[in-house]
Design a protein around this motif. Structure first.
Motif, PDB file in Angstrom:
ATOM      1  N   UNK A 199       0.814  -1.215   0.000  1.00 41.59           N
ATOM      2  CA  UNK A 199       0.000   0.000   0.000  1.00 41.59           C
ATOM      3  C   UNK A 199       0.846   1.262   0.000  1.00 41.59           C
ATOM      4  N   UNK A 200       2.064   1.183   0.528  1.00 42.24           N
ATOM      5  CA  UNK A 200       2.909   2.374   0.629  1.00 42.24           C
ATOM      6  C   UNK A 200       3.398   2.866  -0.730  1.00 42.24           C
ATOM      7  N   UNK A 201       3.310   2.050  -1.758  1.00 46.62           N
ATOM      8  CA  UNK A 201       3.784   2.488  -3.070  1.00 46.62           C
ATOM      9  C   UNK A 201       2.847   3.500  -3.721  1.00 46.62           C
ATOM     10  N   UNK A 202       1.629   3.602  -3.208  1.00 55.10           N
ATOM     11  CA  UNK A 202       0.726   4.635  -3.697  1.00 55.10           C
ATOM     12  C   UNK A 202       0.077   4.344  -5.034  1.00 55.10           C
ATOM     13  N   UNK A 203       0.091   3.112  -5.457  1.00 55.08           N
ATOM     14  CA  UNK A 203      -0.562   2.737  -6.711  1.00 55.08           C
ATOM     15  C   UNK A 203      -2.046   2.543  -6.417  1.00 55.08           C
ATOM     16  N   UNK A 204      -2.925   3.225  -7.121  1.00 51.30           N
ATOM     17  CA  UNK A 204      -4.351   3.190  -6.762  1.00 51.30           C
ATOM     18  C   UNK A 204      -4.982   1.818  -6.978  1.00 51.30           C
ATOM     19  N   UNK A 205      -5.775   1.404  -6.013  1.00 49.78           N
ATOM     20  CA  UNK A 205      -6.515   0.162  -6.178  1.00 49.78           C
ATOM     21  C   UNK A 205      -7.678   0.420  -7.133  1.00 49.78           C
ATOM     22  N   UNK A 206      -8.009  -0.608  -7.902  1.00 48.82           N
ATOM     23  CA  UNK A 206      -8.950  -0.404  -8.999  1.00 48.82           C
ATOM     24  C   UNK A 206      -9.585  -1.730  -9.383  1.00 48.82           C
ATOM     25  N   UNK A 207     -10.167  -1.776 -10.564  1.00 50.35           N
ATOM     26  CA  UNK A 207     -10.813  -2.994 -11.041  1.00 50.35           C
ATOM     27  C   UNK A 207      -9.757  -4.015 -11.478  1.00 50.35           C
ATOM     28  N   UNK A 208      -9.906  -5.205 -10.965  1.00 48.60           N
ATOM     29  CA  UNK A 208      -9.004  -6.334 -11.245  1.00 48.60           C
ATOM     30  C   UNK A 208      -9.841  -7.409 -11.918  1.00 48.60           C
ATOM     31  N   UNK A 209      -9.437  -7.836 -13.105  1.00 47.90           N
ATOM     32  CA  UNK A 209     -10.252  -8.781 -13.878  1.00 47.90           C
ATOM     33  C   UNK A 209     -10.444 -10.098 -13.137  1.00 47.90           C
ATOM     34  N   UNK A 210      -9.359 -10.643 -12.603  1.00 49.82           N
ATOM     35  CA  UNK A 210      -9.449 -11.865 -11.815  1.00 49.82           C
ATOM     36  C   UNK A 210      -9.207 -13.145 -12.577  1.00 49.82           C
ATOM     37  N   UNK A 211      -9.332 -13.099 -13.913  1.00 53.88           N
ATOM     38  CA  UNK A 211      -9.128 -14.307 -14.713  1.00 53.88           C
ATOM     39  C   UNK A 211      -8.652 -13.902 -16.107  1.00 53.88           C
ATOM     40  N   UNK A 212      -7.591 -13.114 -16.142  1.00 51.50           N
ATOM     41  CA  UNK A 212      -7.115 -12.502 -17.386  1.00 51.50           C
ATOM     42  C   UNK A 212      -6.242 -13.488 -18.161  1.00 51.50           C
ATOM     43  N   UNK A 213      -6.898 -14.384 -18.892  1.00 51.98           N
ATOM     44  CA  UNK A 213      -6.160 -15.337 -19.726  1.00 51.98           C
ATOM     45  C   UNK A 213      -6.682 -15.282 -21.158  1.00 51.98           C
ATOM     46  N   UNK A 214      -6.063 -16.059 -22.034  1.00 56.61           N
ATOM     47  CA  UNK A 214      -6.349 -15.926 -23.470  1.00 56.61           C
ATOM     48  C   UNK A 214      -7.715 -16.446 -23.892  1.00 56.61           C
ATOM     49  N   UNK A 215      -8.449 -17.089 -23.000  1.00 51.90           N
ATOM     50  CA  UNK A 215      -9.807 -17.508 -23.314  1.00 51.90           C
ATOM     51  C   UNK A 215     -10.837 -16.438 -23.003  1.00 51.90           C
ATOM     52  N   UNK A 216     -10.410 -15.359 -22.344  1.00 46.48           N
ATOM     53  CA  UNK A 216     -11.312 -14.279 -21.958  1.00 46.48           C
ATOM     54  C   UNK A 216     -11.003 -12.972 -22.675  1.00 46.48           C
ATOM     55  N   UNK A 217     -10.276 -13.081 -23.778  1.00 47.91           N
ATOM     56  CA  UNK A 217      -9.930 -11.908 -24.579  1.00 47.91           C
ATOM     57  C   UNK A 217     -10.250 -12.217 -26.041  1.00 47.91           C
ATOM     58  N   UNK A 218     -10.937 -11.277 -26.704  1.00 47.60           N
ATOM     59  CA  UNK A 218     -11.256 -11.410 -28.119  1.00 47.60           C
ATOM     60  C   UNK A 218     -10.433 -10.411 -28.927  1.00 47.60           C
ATOM     61  N   UNK A 219     -10.257 -10.733 -30.202  1.00 45.34           N
ATOM     62  CA  UNK A 219      -9.641  -9.804 -31.146  1.00 45.34           C
ATOM     63  C   UNK A 219     -10.691  -9.468 -32.190  1.00 45.34           C
ATOM     64  N   UNK A 220     -11.021  -8.189 -32.305  1.00 45.21           N
ATOM     65  CA  UNK A 220     -12.052  -7.735 -33.238  1.00 45.21           C
ATOM     66  C   UNK A 220     -11.596  -6.426 -33.871  1.00 45.21           C
ATOM     67  N   UNK A 221     -11.449  -6.435 -35.187  1.00 44.18           N
ATOM     68  CA  UNK A 221     -11.005  -5.229 -35.911  1.00 44.18           C
ATOM     69  C   UNK A 221      -9.716  -4.667 -35.311  1.00 44.18           C
ATOM     70  N   UNK A 222      -8.789  -5.577 -34.992  1.00 48.67           N
ATOM     71  CA  UNK A 222      -7.473  -5.229 -34.436  1.00 48.67           C
ATOM     72  C   UNK A 222      -7.547  -4.645 -33.035  1.00 48.67           C
ATOM     73  N   UNK A 223      -8.708  -4.714 -32.408  1.00 41.48           N
ATOM     74  CA  UNK A 223      -8.845  -4.293 -31.017  1.00 41.48           C
ATOM     75  C   UNK A 223      -8.930  -5.522 -30.123  1.00 41.48           C
TER      76      UNK A 223
END
Length: 332
Positions: A199-223
């Motif tokens: 916590x001392x590093x001061x990096x803001x806590x935020x939204x964490x995906x929790x399961x960020x792997x290649x089955x949960x990411x799509x590629x569409x129009x290069x996005x």
């Protein structure tokens, strides 16, 4: 009879209700269904249906009530970040139902050789920027029901987890043995210290995906589009690469000291340069990796709570293995 029999998603009455809702939503949007609905995936905690329509395939997802926030969260993210989220057509927030357009090709379908890991070098900066911008919406996310697992809460959650001997599978096949359990109890003060230091590093806590792997990411129009937010929480952002690294290790049989992890970590941390020096960001990242198995274990609790004993046995090792990983990391 299979272990999936008896789940809500396999019941004819539920399928009829879901199909009726889907057809109603499509009709309101002047979209025509042109063939029968197909059930693509069934899990204890969710199901996915494919609907052929006049504008292409549309997808429906339903989750257990404990994860119902995913529908509303996906809708908010789709509205705020259309460049990196599948387009949401409709939701039923109370039931945890989500209807969305086709997101394109899954990232996992493009990862054929190790060099294809370069996709992650392109998408992790996008994900980091999303996390940074999401700090503006934390209260809204929490009101939607996204779990609060910020650093200040983790020590108490860890202690509560240790009291849940059923989830730990204490002295059961695949579960923790008494020595492992005692070792975890002895690390309670260390976990408090790690959380306070991070916590001392001061990096803001935020939204964490929790399961960020290649089955949960799509590629569409290069996005790159981020899907499946049912394991998300509000916590330290640097926990997110835990599941990414784990997936890459298994898919490409990468060694723990593979140069890929250094490269991916560097391109992700570059996006956080405004918060601290390169050296301190690296320190924070390494410290976050020590704690990340604990956060990963906590995400299993809502899912396991919905299962009966027979179904829970299918995932008996999930939480114990993550706690063993934590012990392994801190013992180095």
């Amino acid at each position: 009879m299979t272990y999936l029999d008896g789940l809500l998603w396999t019941q004819q009455n539920w399928l009829e209700q879901a199909s009726s809702w889907i057809d109603c939503e499509l009709h309101q949007k002047d979209i025509k269904r042109i063939d029968s609905i197909k059930q693509l995936r069934v899990r204890h905690w969710s199901t996915v249906l494919q609907i052929p329509t006049s504008i292409g395939n549309i997808y429906f997802k339903a989750v257990v009530s404990e994860l119902a926030y995913e529908a509303a969260l996906s809708q908010v993210l789709s509205h705020q970040y259309p460049q990196c989220m599948p387009q949401v057509l409709a939701i039923n927030g109370e039931k945890g139902w989500l209807l969305m357009l086709d997101g394109g090709m899954m990232l996992q379908d493009t990862l054929k050789i190790e060099d294809d890991i370069k996709h992650w070098q392109n998408l992790l900066p996008c994900y980091a920027k999303l996390q940074q911008d999401c700090t503006k919406y934390l209260n809204e996310f929490l009101e939607l029901g996204v779990p609060d697992r910020r650093l200040a809460s983790l020590p108490v959650m860890f202690q509560q987890l240790l009291m849940d001997t059923k989830t730990l599978g204490l002295n059961q096949p695949g579960g923790l043995n008494l020595l492992e359990y005692q070792c975890l109890q002895n690390q309670a003060n260390l976990l408090v210290k790690l959380c306070e230091e991070l916590a001392t590093f001061g990096i803001p806590e935020t939204l964490h995906h929790g399961d960020l792997h290649d089955g949960n990411i799509f590629i569409c129009d290069e996005n790159y589009l981020f899907f499946d937010w049912g394991d998300s929480s509000i916590t330290h952002p640097f926990f997110s690469l835990h599941s990414t690294y784990d997936c890459l290790k298994r898919r490409f049989k990468l060694a723990k000291n593979s140069s890929w992890f250094e490269r991916l970590g560097a391109c992700y941390l570059e996006q956080w340069a405004e918060y601290d020096t390169k050296e301190r960001l690296q320190q924070a990242f390494e410290q976050a990796q020590q704690l990340s198995p604990i956060v990963a274990a906590l995400r299993w609790l809502p899912v396991l709570s919905t299962m009966n004993a027979i179904h829970r046995n299918q995932y008996m090792e999930a939480v114990p293995n993550l706690l063993r990983e934590f012990l392994s990391i801190i013992s180095v």
